[in-house]
Design an enzyme around this catalytic site. Structure first.
Site, PDB file in Angstrom:
ATOM      1  N   GLY A 294      41.495  19.450  38.333  1.00  0.00           N
ATOM      2  CA  GLY A 294      40.161  19.420  37.740  1.00  0.00           C
ATOM      3  C   GLY A 294      39.498  20.789  37.805  1.00  0.00           C
ATOM      4  O   GLY A 294      38.884  21.243  36.843  1.00  0.00           O
TER       5      GLY A 294
ATOM      6  N   ASN B  13      31.787  22.504  35.765  1.00  0.00           N
ATOM      7  CA  ASN B  13      32.340  21.988  37.019  1.00  0.00           C
ATOM      8  C   ASN B  13      31.262  21.422  37.945  1.00  0.00           C
ATOM      9  O   ASN B  13      31.580  20.791  38.953  1.00  0.00           O
ATOM     10  CB  ASN B  13      33.141  23.065  37.745  1.00  0.00           C
ATOM     11  CG  ASN B  13      34.633  22.983  37.437  1.00  0.00           C
ATOM     12  OD1 ASN B  13      35.090  22.025  36.819  1.00  0.00           O
ATOM     13  ND2 ASN B  13      35.378  23.974  37.877  1.00  0.00           N
ATOM     14  N   TYR B  14      29.981  21.676  37.604  1.00  0.00           N
ATOM     15  CA  TYR B  14      28.891  21.023  38.333  1.00  0.00           C
ATOM     16  C   TYR B  14      28.354  19.929  37.404  1.00  0.00           C
ATOM     17  O   TYR B  14      27.197  19.942  37.003  1.00  0.00           O
ATOM     18  CB  TYR B  14      27.788  22.019  38.682  1.00  0.00           C
ATOM     19  CG  TYR B  14      28.161  23.064  39.716  1.00  0.00           C
ATOM     20  CD1 TYR B  14      29.297  22.924  40.509  1.00  0.00           C
ATOM     21  CD2 TYR B  14      27.360  24.186  39.917  1.00  0.00           C
ATOM     22  CE1 TYR B  14      29.632  23.877  41.459  1.00  0.00           C
ATOM     23  CE2 TYR B  14      27.690  25.149  40.875  1.00  0.00           C
ATOM     24  CZ  TYR B  14      28.826  24.986  41.627  1.00  0.00           C
ATOM     25  OH  TYR B  14      29.150  25.937  42.576  1.00  0.00           O
TER      26      TYR B  14
END
Ligand SMILES: Cc1cc2nc3c(=O)[nH]c(=O)nc-3n(C[C@H](O)[C@H](O)[C@H](O)COP(=O)(O)OP(=O)(O)OC[C@H]3O[C@@H](n4cnc5c(N)ncnc54)[C@H](O)[C@@H]3O)c2cc1C
Ligand SMILES: *[C@@H]1O[C@H](CO)[C@@H](O)[C@H](O)[C@H]1NC(C)=O
Ligand SMILES: *[C@@H]1O[C@H](CO)[C@@H](O)[C@H](O)[C@H]1NC(C)=O
Ligand SMILES: *[C@@H]1O[C@H](CO)[C@@H](O)[C@H](O)[C@H]1NC(C)=O
Ligand SMILES: *[C@@H]1O[C@H](CO)[C@@H](O)[C@H](O)[C@H]1NC(C)=O
Ligand SMILES: *[C@@H]1O[C@H](CO)[C@@H](O)[C@H](O)[C@H]1NC(C)=O
Ligand SMILES: *[C@@H]1O[C@H](CO)[C@@H](O)[C@H](O)[C@H]1NC(C)=O
Length: 544
Positions: free
Chosen positions: A185, A476-477
């Site tokens: 991920g 990614n946040y």
């Protein structure tokens, strides 16, 4: 045909009835038929021990929970998968794609489980769904003479760092600070860390990939072509295929590096220093990564609290050179030789991740996250320094929450030298720093609404001070407040609300790649890239 398939069903039912005492029903469940499909479509046999169903509550819950970092998404009210499968081979992953397609079952893919909104193991928009958990696919091969490494998607960044350091004291790889992140991920969204100002993102240092595409085929860079390879390096996880492994280009690190953490409270002039930091940190020597961690001094709302700003740094060089730079550029921090700790790069990995200094590096092989709790996070990018007045207002809001948390991460250096369209990750030239806002709590749902509205209030307050049109955010946040694909529909307008924030205009190219490689939107989740809407009878026109 009819005869052989019913024969197969009765054989399979027999197999299940003897092997799983809890499955007593004579009619086949989705769990049974899916398992049969996996077995039929895999070259290697599928062991039952890697197949979890809600029929065995204890093993099912423990595997679901195993790498989940956000307890908000483990609450009983949150939808649960009907199957969790932990493949042992690439062929198992291929079979999962084929069978999910065949049964029309929504599929979620998990590597390290750090997704802020848990889209890797929770579907809020479709039911039923299954989870493919790559925890067993974590082999790593490091080739020092060639300066490369192949690492499977289920490996953590800490394991990759460990395996590199095991073979060389002068090689490393520039990705996450947090060591339990799954590279499956993590790298799809960019992957920043303490060496980003010198070497860029993890995604900037990927040479090749192995991925299972929407038709179940294994593709490498050559087979997939440069458009899809571009999309995988920053376009976010779960939209284009299932990453099996990345080929990484190692970077050279000095045999010893220097780290420090110096903390200033409000009373010690934290605000003035923070104002200055914004102007200086993005322009420092590329070898110096100087971030700021901002916390409250206590979690007790009625106590006499202060705000503590911790200046936490990695320098790819020696203490004396570092002192020279700091004395000239950030004298007000008052860094001394006693603050500077010299160590190997691999020890600096442990230090920056927050492990106590007596921790052995083998902790990296455990892949356990130090941070597992109830939380909500958001992000911003800042392009002009926030004035002191703005910082003072920020402090006021800070005092309203028990455990407020921010990390300010400086950009510049290598980050600014990569053109905005070179990868889908667009937050490059002109970005001074990134803010991560995070609120965490331990008492479940009790005050959850208050914590959630606090972080949204903070985000609203910051609006005037951060990037605009679009207000950028780090994929990614992941933040579902920015918008979601709604069930069944994938409208470009809907997806633009978060797509432009994460990717700026690279979003449109991602949509085009998606339409080409996964036109029927097999790989999808709350914030996956939608395929370009195709007009009936036409060859595909970008609408909206
Ligand atoms: C405590 C904490 C610290 C963090 N620190 C950093 C940091 O230092 N630097 C940084 O850049 N980010 C950081 N992050 C954010 C992190 O990069 C992302 O959460 C990242 O997506 C995690 O990857 P994962 O495999 O662990 O997560 P997962 O939850 O497994 O997956 C995240 C997303 O990727 C998809 N995905 C997972 N595996 C695959 C695969 N094999 N193929 C295709 N898609 C896949 C999922 O479906 C999901 O959409 C941090 C997050 C947390 C919770
Ligand atoms: C349920 O899972 C546990 C742990 O994996 C295992 O020991 C047990 O045998 C399983 N029970 C059944 C009925 O399969
Ligand atoms: C998840 O597992 C951890 C470790 O076993 C445990 O401490 C925690 O209570 C579990 N969380 C939930 C929400 O079930
Ligand atoms: C919080 O601080 C107040 C004031 O200092 C004190 O009276 C109270 O006992 C503290 N509460 C906790 C839970 O520590
Ligand atoms: C609060 O703490 C600061 C320093 O931490 C101190 O200067 C101040 O006097 C304290 N105020 C009260 C009311 O205790
Ligand atoms: C390790 O940390 C302890 C406590 O923080 C400190 O006293 C000690 O000096 C540190 N040791 C080294 C080698 O840095
Ligand atoms: C590190 O030191 C702390 C106390 O200083 C101790 O509790 C802990 O067990 C030590 N850890 C290791 C891995 O030695």
């Amino acid at each position: 045909m009819a005869f052989s398939s019913s024969l197969l069903i009765s054989q399979v039912l027999f197999f299940f009835l003897v092997s799983l005492s809890s499955w007593t029903s004579a009619t086949s469940t989705i769990q049974q038929t899916f398992f049969r499909c996996l077995s039929t479509n895999s070259m290697n046999s599928v062991p039952l021990s890697s197949y979890y169903t809600p029929y065995n509550v204890s093993s099912f819950t423990s595997v679901l929970n195993s790498t989940a970092t956000n307890f908000r998404y483990l609450l009983p009210t949150v939808p649960k998968p009907v199957i969790i499968f932990t493949p042992l081979s690439e062929a198992h992953v291929q079979a999962t794609v084929l069978c999910s397609r065949q049964f029309g079952l929504a599929l979620r893919v998990r590597s390290g489980g750090h997704d802020y909104e848990a889209v890797s193991y929770v579907s809020q928009i479709e039911s039923p769904f299954i989870v493919l958990d790559l925890a067993h696919l974590r082999a790593i091969q490091v080739d020092i003479p060639r300066g490369t490494a192949w690492a499977q998607a289920g490996a953590t960044v800490g394991e990759v760092y460990y395996r590199i350091a095991e073979k060389s004291k002068v090689h490393g790889f520039p990705m996450g600070v947090w060591t339990s992140l799954g590279i499956g991920g993590h790298i799809t969204g960019g992957a920043y860390g303490s060496m980003m100002r010198k070497f860029g993102l993890g995604a900037d240092n990927v040479l090749d990939v192995r991925m299972v595409g929407s038709k179940g085929k294994i593709l490498d860079r050559k087979a997939m072509g440069e458009d899809l390879f571009w999309a995988l390096r920053g376009g976010g996880g779960g939209s284009f295929g299932i990453i099996l492994a990345w080929k990484l280009k190692l970077v050279n690190v000095p045999e010893t590096v220097t780290v420090f953490t110096v903390t200033k409270s409000l009373e010690q002039g934290a605000t003035k220093l923070l104002y200055k930091w914004q102007q200086v940190a993005p322009k420092l020597d590329d070898r110096l990564f100087l971030r700021v961690i901002i916390q409250a001094s206590s979690a007790n709302l009625t106590a006499n609290r202060t705000v503590a700003t911790s200046y936490n740094a990695l320098f790819l060089g020696d203490p004396n050179t570092l002192l020279g730079i700091m004395g000239k550029r950030v004298p007000k921090l008052g860094l001394t030789l006693a603050d500077c700790i010299k160590m190997s790069w691999i020890r600096s990995v442990l230090y920056m991740a927050g492990y106590p200094n007596n921790t052995t590096r083998e902790v990296l092989l455990q892949g356990k996250s130090l941070f597992r709790t109830y939380y909500k996070a958001k992000s911003d990018f800042v392009r002009t320094p926030i004035p002191e007045k703005g910082l003072l207002g920020l402090q006021k809001i800070y005092f309203e929450e028990e455990i407020p948390f921010m990390i300010w991460t400086p950009y510049g250096g290598a980050m600014a030298r990569v053109p905005e369209s070179a990868t889908p990750f667009p937050h490059r030239h002109g970005t001074l720093f990134k803010i991560q806002y995070l609120v965490s709590w331990q008492d479940g749902t009790k005050n959850m609404a208050r914590h959630m509205s606090w972080i949204r209030k903070l985000y609203d307050y910051m609006g005037p001070y951060v990037s605009k049109n679009p207000r950028e955010a780090y994929v990614n946040y992941r933040d579902l407040d920015l918008g979601m694909n709604k069930k069944g529909v994938n409208s470009l307008t809907e997806a633009s609300s978060w797509g432009l924030k994460y990717y700026k205009s690279n979003f449109y190219r991602l949509v085009q790649v998606k339409a080409k490689v996964d036109p029927d939107n097999f790989f999808r989740h709350e914030q996956s890239i939608p395929p370009l809407p195709v007009k009936r009878g036409s060859k595909g026109v970008l609408m909206g």
